[in-house]
Write a protein that holds these residues in place. Structure first.
Motif, short mmCIF file in Angstrom:
data_model
loop_
_atom_site.label_atom_id
_atom_site.label_comp_id
_atom_site.label_asym_id
_atom_site.label_seq_id
_atom_site.Cartn_x
_atom_site.Cartn_y
_atom_site.Cartn_z
N PHE A 177 0.83 -1.21 0.00
CA PHE A 177 0.00 0.00 0.00
C PHE A 177 0.86 1.26 0.00
CE2 PHE A 177 -3.35 -2.93 1.35
CZ PHE A 177 -4.43 -2.45 0.61
N ASP A 178 2.07 1.18 0.55
CA ASP A 178 2.98 2.33 0.45
C ASP A 178 3.27 2.66 -1.01
OD1 ASP A 178 3.06 2.53 3.17
OD2 ASP A 178 4.98 1.49 3.39
N LEU A 179 3.58 1.63 -1.80
CA LEU A 179 3.86 1.86 -3.21
C LEU A 179 2.60 2.25 -3.99
CD1 LEU A 179 6.38 -0.95 -4.24
CD2 LEU A 179 6.75 1.51 -4.29
N ALA A 180 1.51 1.54 -3.74
CA ALA A 180 0.27 1.82 -4.48
C ALA A 180 -0.23 3.23 -4.21
CB ALA A 180 -0.81 0.80 -4.12
N ILE A 208 -6.84 4.06 2.75
CA ILE A 208 -6.33 2.85 3.39
C ILE A 208 -4.90 3.06 3.88
CG2 ILE A 208 -5.68 0.44 2.97
CD1 ILE A 208 -8.03 0.22 1.06
N GLU A 209 -4.08 3.75 3.08
CA GLU A 209 -2.71 4.02 3.51
C GLU A 209 -2.67 4.91 4.74
OE1 GLU A 209 1.47 4.29 3.61
OE2 GLU A 209 0.04 2.82 2.82
N LEU A 251 -3.49 2.75 7.63
CA LEU A 251 -2.40 1.86 8.04
C LEU A 251 -1.26 2.62 8.73
CD1 LEU A 251 -2.14 -0.55 4.96
CD2 LEU A 251 -3.19 -0.99 7.17
N LEU A 252 -1.10 3.89 8.44
CA LEU A 252 -0.05 4.66 9.10
C LEU A 252 -0.32 4.82 10.59
CD1 LEU A 252 0.73 7.49 6.51
CD2 LEU A 252 2.17 5.54 7.13
N LEU A 253 -1.55 4.61 11.01
CA LEU A 253 -1.90 4.74 12.43
C LEU A 253 -1.55 3.49 13.24
CD1 LEU A 253 -5.43 6.39 12.04
CD2 LEU A 253 -3.25 7.53 12.50
N TYR A 284 1.21 2.53 14.37
CA TYR A 284 2.27 2.73 15.35
C TYR A 284 1.75 3.31 16.67
CZ TYR A 284 5.20 2.10 11.24
OH TYR A 284 5.79 1.59 10.12
N PHE A 285 0.48 3.63 16.73
CA PHE A 285 -0.11 4.14 17.96
C PHE A 285 -0.89 3.01 18.64
CE2 PHE A 285 0.31 7.68 15.01
CZ PHE A 285 1.06 8.56 15.77
N ALA A 286 -0.98 3.10 19.96
CA ALA A 286 -1.44 1.96 20.76
C ALA A 286 -2.86 1.53 20.39
CB ALA A 286 -1.34 2.31 22.24
N VAL A 287 -3.82 2.46 20.42
CA VAL A 287 -5.23 2.09 20.23
C VAL A 287 -5.50 1.67 18.79
CG1 VAL A 287 -7.60 2.90 20.42
CG2 VAL A 287 -5.90 3.63 22.11
N THR A 288 -5.14 2.52 17.85
CA THR A 288 -5.41 2.22 16.44
C THR A 288 -4.57 1.04 15.95
OG1 THR A 288 -3.80 3.93 15.85
CG2 THR A 288 -6.12 4.56 15.88
N GLY A 289 -3.35 0.91 16.46
CA GLY A 289 -2.53 -0.23 16.06
C GLY A 289 -3.14 -1.55 16.48
N ASN A 290 -3.78 -1.56 17.63
CA ASN A 290 -4.47 -2.77 18.09
C ASN A 290 -5.60 -3.14 17.15
OD1 ASN A 290 -5.34 -4.90 19.59
ND2 ASN A 290 -6.01 -3.71 21.35
N PHE A 291 -6.40 -2.15 16.73
CA PHE A 291 -7.51 -2.42 15.81
C PHE A 291 -7.01 -2.91 14.45
CE2 PHE A 291 -9.98 1.04 18.28
CZ PHE A 291 -10.28 0.11 19.26
N ILE A 292 -5.95 -2.28 13.96
CA ILE A 292 -5.41 -2.68 12.65
C ILE A 292 -4.91 -4.10 12.70
CG2 ILE A 292 -3.56 -2.22 10.99
CD1 ILE A 292 -3.87 0.75 11.69
N TYR A 293 -4.24 -4.46 13.78
CA TYR A 293 -3.73 -5.83 13.89
C TYR A 293 -4.88 -6.83 13.94
CZ TYR A 293 -1.60 -9.98 15.90
OH TYR A 293 -1.21 -11.27 16.13
N ILE A 294 -5.95 -6.49 14.65
CA ILE A 294 -7.10 -7.39 14.72
C ILE A 294 -7.69 -7.62 13.34
CG2 ILE A 294 -9.46 -7.60 15.59
CD1 ILE A 294 -8.54 -6.21 18.14
#
Length: 671
Positions: free
Chosen positions: A265-268, A310-311, A314-316, A318-328
């Motif tokens: 997604f970084d490239l796209a 989407i990009e 995905l940049l979020l 690295y933050f605790a709350v949003t990173g948890n949601f993205i991983y899920i």
């Protein structure tokens, strides 16, 4: 463990575990309680007052101790805080934070010979000028020149080492400057996305777009034209710079490490906006754009905007709350896609069946039942009738006339859309739709929900570790980048942190449960030789009560109790193989000493069975067990006889030596 200075050797050895694919040992190592229990006594004057409250509010707060001399006017300490009743709760909160250190010295220190990055005032202007045209490269290219921490981060794909306070403290210590690097990159991307939205009209209702696009080609309005050109130049410059950053990263990492969802997604998100705007700009510069080209550009821009969002999402990570949601979300997609693919095959099968049945209904004498409407005037008198007609060769009137549209129509049955089924008064259609409703809606949809629930619970429990993994990857990238201003953070030998005692206690309980499970699972793979062997031969009838210490929490006990017992078995096997050759080589020993070979060893039935298990645990046949027992008795008799003969011979030779010494002493006295 009071002194961890010797553990710098462990810091050097940890990367080797991953190099040799011994990940399980690394998991055991980082589950030791020492990684959350190493407390230190540090005076409050050496801690930044702003770090103390954060040590209570946060799980882990790493800090740099203040090593400077304190001024004569001492700051307010905890003892002074207690004098104020208003600040009493704050003092109590601070007292619950314990100061600890990472028990791995030199874990973030680079090996000797690695060139450190320092500020060079002479080359600084040229370096900054070069950075304007090309992104920063990588100062360290060989993995052997990295610190143990960075080597472990690059090798640990599953993030198994991050589930302990010490590693989280290391990441928290390194995250401050890596976060600044990330925010600069995120700011460049946000500006790039906004410029694309402005130039393409994605923000059509904004004041800027209405004025810019209305006067972009107006030769009289010079200022607007110059402003538009500036926006276009900035858009292409940011796109070029972001794309060059990805190219530098690709050449450094290689395609195997570079390929991932995030880098895709970084490239796209860079290539698609550049391509979409360039094509639109070229077409508009030629004059009037045909309708089909406008349609193509609109579709391309709509998908490009989706990728940009989407990009940014995905940049979020690295933050605790949003990173948890993205991983899920990513973990659910990663684990559920095989079931979704299987479900798609079922949809494809039903769609194909419906396509074959209704692609040419007129050939099988089938006509759809249309809806009929009556027309009435204001007085309620019928004036006419409207009949619904169908073009059965078009997908708009007959979804199942086209194969792709037929599959899509069956997929939407899952959502409750049963379009165009009531108009077919044909029993095979009813049977196929009934089978699909049972399999797709009742069975598979509920299976999917249950499966996703389990994956969600698992991903939720690992969300915090996933954020640490995201941050560690960014730290590993930032640490080896060229730094024109030098490495101001440094790499201290020891890292200190404040930990919430309640959360640390929970982690220690988790370690205890891990080692209990480890012990119960490992005991089944080893034999407890202690209960079959007794050094003093004083408890032959009682098996040893000492068990294996699989946990490894006390290395000395493990060595004494487990390794020693393994050596006992090795000695038994050695004697049994050595006894035959020894008996044959001592034929010239005096016959008076052969009486020792008649010694017998008494075995009880239980002892015999247990000893047999020691020598050959895999024997199952009764005759084999009996022959093994007889062989063992003969071996022991031979060993005892041989040892007795050698001891008697040795005793005789010692007596001769004593006689010689006595004679020499007597001769010396006479002289």
């Amino acid at each position: 463990m009071d002194n961890t200075g010797w553990m710098f050797t462990v810091s050097c050895a940890v990367p080797l575990l991953f190099d040799h694919h011994l990940d399980s040992y690394a998991k055991d190592l980082f589950s030791k309680p020492i990684f959350g229990m190493k407390e230190i006594h540090l005076d409050e004057s050496h801690i930044n007052p702003n770090d103390l409250p954060q040590g209570k509010l946060r799980y882990i707060k790493a800090f740099n101790p203040n090593t400077r001399l304190e001024p004569k006017e001492k700051p307010i300490s905890l003892r002074n805080l207690r004098k104020f009743k208003i600040l009493q709760p704050i003092a109590n909160i601070i007292d619950k934070s314990k100061t600890r250190s990472v028990p791995l010295p030199d874990f973030t220190v680079y090996p000797q010979g690695t060139k450190s990055q320092e500020l060079n005032p002479r080359n600084l202007p040229f370096q900054l000028l070069r950075i304007l045209f090309w992104p920063r490269g990588y100062a360290i290219k060989k993995e052997s020149n990295l610190s143990p921490f960075l080597r472990v981060v690059r090798k640990d794909k599953d993030g198994m080492i991050f589930d302990n306070p010490a590693m989280e403290a290391v990441i928290d210590f390194k995250w401050e400057y890596a976060r600044s690097h990330f925010l600069r990159h995120a700011l460049l991307f946000v500006c790039f996305a906004l410029l694309f939205a402005v130039l393409t009209g994605a923000l059509k209702n904004s004041f800027v777009v209405n004025n810019v696009r209305a006067n972009a080609n107006n030769e009289e309005n010079v200022h607007i034209r110059a402003f538009v050109k500036l926006l276009i130049f900035t858009f292409y410059y940011l796109g070029y710079y972001l794309l060059a950053s990805e190219i530098v990263q690709f050449y450094h990492e290689g395609w195997r490490r570079y390929i991932s969802v995030y880098n895709f997604f970084d490239l796209a998100s860079i290539i698609m906006p550049l391509a979409a705007y360039t094509v639109t700009w070229v077409r508009e510069s030629r004059g009037t754009v045909p309708i089909n080209q406008v349609q193509q550009s609109t579709v391309a821009m709509s998908f490009t905007i989706l990728v940009l969002w989407i990009e940014m999402f995905l940049l979020l990570r690295y933050f605790a709350v949003t990173g948890n949601f993205i991983y899920i979300i990513i973990n659910i997609v990663r684990n559920v896609w095989p079931f979704i693919a299987f479900m798609g095959i079922v949809v494809l099968a039903h769609g194909h069946a419906m396509y074959l049945l209704l692609r040419e209904p007129e050939k099988i004498g089938l006509e759809p039942d249309g809806t009929q409407f009556d027309l009435q005037d204001n007085n309620g008198i019928k004036t006419g009738t409207i009949h619904q007609t169908f073009d059965l060769n078009k997908a708009t009137d007959n979804y199942f006339a086209n194969f792709a549209q037929s599959v899509v129509a069956v997929y939407f049955w899952i959502n409750g859309r049963w379009d165009q089924l009531q108009q077919w008064n044909f029993w095979p259609v009813s049977v196929l739709s009934l089978i699909a409703s049972v399999i797709l809606v009742i069975i598979m949809q509920n299976m999917l929900i249950a499966f996703m629930s389990g994956v969600f619970d698992e991903a939720k429990s690992e969300g915090r570790l996933a954020v640490l993994k995201y941050r560690s990857d960014l730290i590993a990238e930032y640490e080896i980048l060229e730094k024109p201003f030098g490495d101001t953070k440094g790499n201290p030998r020891h890292i200190f942190y404040l930990g919430n005692i309640n959360k640390l206690t929970k982690w220690l309980r988790k370690c205890e449960e891990y080692w209990k499970l480890r012990e119960s699972s490992t005991k089944e793979k080893f034999y407890d030789y202690n209960k079959y062997y007794d050094d003093n031969n004083d408890k032959d009838n009682e098996p040893s009560k000492e068990g294996w210490d699989i946990t490894g929490l006390d290395v000395d006990v493990y060595d004494k109790k487990n390794i020693k017992s393994m050596n006992r078995k090795s000695r038994i096997e050695f004697y049994s193989s050595w006894s035959t050759s020894t008996a044959d080589s001592d034929e010239n020993i005096e016959t008076s000493q052969k009486s020792s070979t008649n010694k017998k060893v008494n075995f009880k039935n239980d002892d015999l069975s247990e000893t047999t298990n020691v020598i050959s645990p895999m024997i199952e046949d009764a005759s084999s067990i009996q022959s093994e027992i007889v062989s063992l008795k003969d071996s022991i008799k031979t060993i005892e006889g041989s040892i007795g003969e050698r001891l008697n011979l040795l005793e005789g030779r010692l007596a001769e030596m004593l006689n010689v010494l006595n004679k020499l002493a007597a001769g010396t006295g006479n002289v």
